[in-house]
Design a protein around this motif. Structure first.
Motif, PDB file in Angstrom:
ATOM      1  N   ASN A 118      88.446  87.783 107.633  1.00  0.00           N
ATOM      2  CA  ASN A 118      87.524  87.129 106.699  1.00  0.00           C
ATOM      3  C   ASN A 118      87.284  85.679 107.095  1.00  0.00           C
ATOM      4  O   ASN A 118      86.148  85.200 107.074  1.00  0.00           O
ATOM      5  CB  ASN A 118      88.059  87.212 105.272  1.00  0.00           C
ATOM      6  N   GLU A 119      88.351  84.973 107.463  1.00  0.00           N
ATOM      7  CA  GLU A 119      88.219  83.578 107.875  1.00  0.00           C
ATOM      8  C   GLU A 119      87.394  83.477 109.164  1.00  0.00           C
ATOM      9  O   GLU A 119      86.540  82.607 109.286  1.00  0.00           O
ATOM     10  CB  GLU A 119      89.606  82.955 108.076  1.00  0.00           C
ATOM     11  N   ALA A 120      87.653  84.366 110.114  1.00  0.00           N
ATOM     12  CA  ALA A 120      86.892  84.359 111.363  1.00  0.00           C
ATOM     13  C   ALA A 120      85.417  84.647 111.103  1.00  0.00           C
ATOM     14  O   ALA A 120      84.543  83.964 111.655  1.00  0.00           O
ATOM     15  CB  ALA A 120      87.469  85.388 112.338  1.00  0.00           C
ATOM     16  N   ASP A 121      85.130  85.625 110.262  1.00  0.00           N
ATOM     17  CA  ASP A 121      83.740  85.925 109.917  1.00  0.00           C
ATOM     18  C   ASP A 121      83.056  84.726 109.271  1.00  0.00           C
ATOM     19  O   ASP A 121      81.906  84.402 109.596  1.00  0.00           O
ATOM     20  CB  ASP A 121      83.661  87.123 108.967  1.00  0.00           C
ATOM     21  N   ASP A 122      83.752  84.070 108.349  1.00  0.00           N
ATOM     22  CA  ASP A 122      83.183  82.894 107.691  1.00  0.00           C
ATOM     23  C   ASP A 122      82.920  81.774 108.694  1.00  0.00           C
ATOM     24  O   ASP A 122      81.874  81.120 108.652  1.00  0.00           O
ATOM     25  CB  ASP A 122      84.109  82.387 106.589  1.00  0.00           C
TER      26      ASP A 122
END
Length: 51
Positions: free
Chosen positions: A15-19
């Motif tokens: 999720n952090e990488a996608d954001d």
């Protein structure tokens, strides 16, 4: 570390990488800031999976 905890840590990382990638692609942040954010997320994932 339980399977669920590993799953949760990986999900949080993804999720952090996608954001981070999304903000970069939209022009909200530069490449250096994005890399620092990803490095932090990687370190958090590494720490979580070592426990």
């Amino acid at each position: 570390m339980s399977e669920q905890e590993i799953h949760d840590a990986v999900e949080a990382f993804l999720n952090e990488a996608d954001d981070a990638y999304g903000e970069y692609e939209q022009g909200y942040t530069d490449a250096d800031a994005t890399l620092r954010r990803l490095e932090t997320a990687i370190e958090e994932l590494r720490t979580a999976t070592e426990e």
